[in-house]
Motif scaffolding. Structure first.
Motif, PDB file in Angstrom:
ATOM      1  N   ALA A   1     -12.755  48.865  21.386  1.00 22.66           N
ATOM      2  CA  ALA A   1     -11.672  48.111  22.011  1.00 22.66           C
ATOM      3  C   ALA A   1     -11.282  48.718  23.353  1.00 22.66           C
ATOM      4  O   ALA A   1     -11.078  47.990  24.337  1.00 22.66           O
ATOM      5  CB  ALA A   1     -10.463  48.049  21.083  1.00 22.66           C
TER       6      ALA A   1
ATOM      7  N   SER B   1     -14.072  51.114  15.996  1.00 27.74           N
ATOM      8  CA  SER B   1     -13.494  49.875  16.518  1.00 27.74           C
ATOM      9  C   SER B   1     -12.460  50.177  17.611  1.00 27.74           C
ATOM     10  O   SER B   1     -12.351  49.424  18.592  1.00 27.74           O
ATOM     11  CB  SER B   1     -12.863  49.061  15.406  1.00 27.74           C
TER      12      SER B   1
ATOM     13  N   GLU C   1     -11.826  46.810  26.898  1.00 28.85           N
ATOM     14  CA  GLU C   1     -10.665  46.549  27.759  1.00 28.85           C
ATOM     15  C   GLU C   1     -10.880  47.107  29.158  1.00 28.85           C
ATOM     16  O   GLU C   1     -10.518  46.478  30.146  1.00 28.85           O
ATOM     17  CB  GLU C   1      -9.416  47.158  27.120  1.00 28.85           C
TER      18      GLU C   1
ATOM     19  N   ALA D   1     -13.581  44.466  19.192  1.00 29.61           N
ATOM     20  CA  ALA D   1     -13.219  45.395  18.111  1.00 29.61           C
ATOM     21  C   ALA D   1     -13.420  44.734  16.753  1.00 29.61           C
ATOM     22  O   ALA D   1     -13.947  45.359  15.821  1.00 29.61           O
ATOM     23  CB  ALA D   1     -11.779  45.858  18.281  1.00 29.61           C
TER      24      ALA D   1
ATOM     25  N   ALA E   1     -11.066  42.540  24.332  1.00 33.59           N
ATOM     26  CA  ALA E   1     -11.161  43.845  23.674  1.00 33.59           C
ATOM     27  C   ALA E   1     -10.902  43.703  22.182  1.00 33.59           C
ATOM     28  O   ALA E   1     -11.601  44.304  21.357  1.00 33.59           O
ATOM     29  CB  ALA E   1     -10.160  44.815  24.302  1.00 33.59           C
ATOM     30  N   LEU E   2      -9.926  42.887  21.815  1.00 34.10           N
ATOM     31  CA  LEU E   2      -9.638  42.650  20.405  1.00 34.10           C
ATOM     32  C   LEU E   2     -10.818  41.952  19.724  1.00 34.10           C
ATOM     33  O   LEU E   2     -11.192  42.297  18.601  1.00 34.10           O
ATOM     34  CB  LEU E   2      -8.372  41.812  20.261  1.00 34.10           C
TER      35      LEU E   2
END
Length: 66
Positions: free
Chosen positions: A9, A5, A13, A26, A22-23
């Protein structure tokens, strides 16, 4: 799972330039990995249960039905 993860991320990003995207990627990777893990465990338990009945028939004390 944490490493996967984290790498996802960082990759998201770099590609999107957005920390929020990105979050999201993830978290999506975490969910997919967790669902796959649960599926694997359920599959192993299911296979073990079906093999257990065969092992009982192959024991030394087993007598076939008349």
């Amino acid at each position: 799972m944490l490493a996967t993860s984290f790498i996802t991320a960082i990759w998201a990003e770099i590609e999107t330039g957005s920390v929020w995207k990105a979050l999201g990627w993830a978290i999506l990777a975490l969910v997919i990995l967790q669902v796959g893990y649960i599926g694997l465990v359920v599959g192993l338990i299911y296979k073990r249960g079906s093999k257990g009945t065969e092992a009982g028939r192959m024991s030394a004390n087993y007598t076939p039905p008349a």
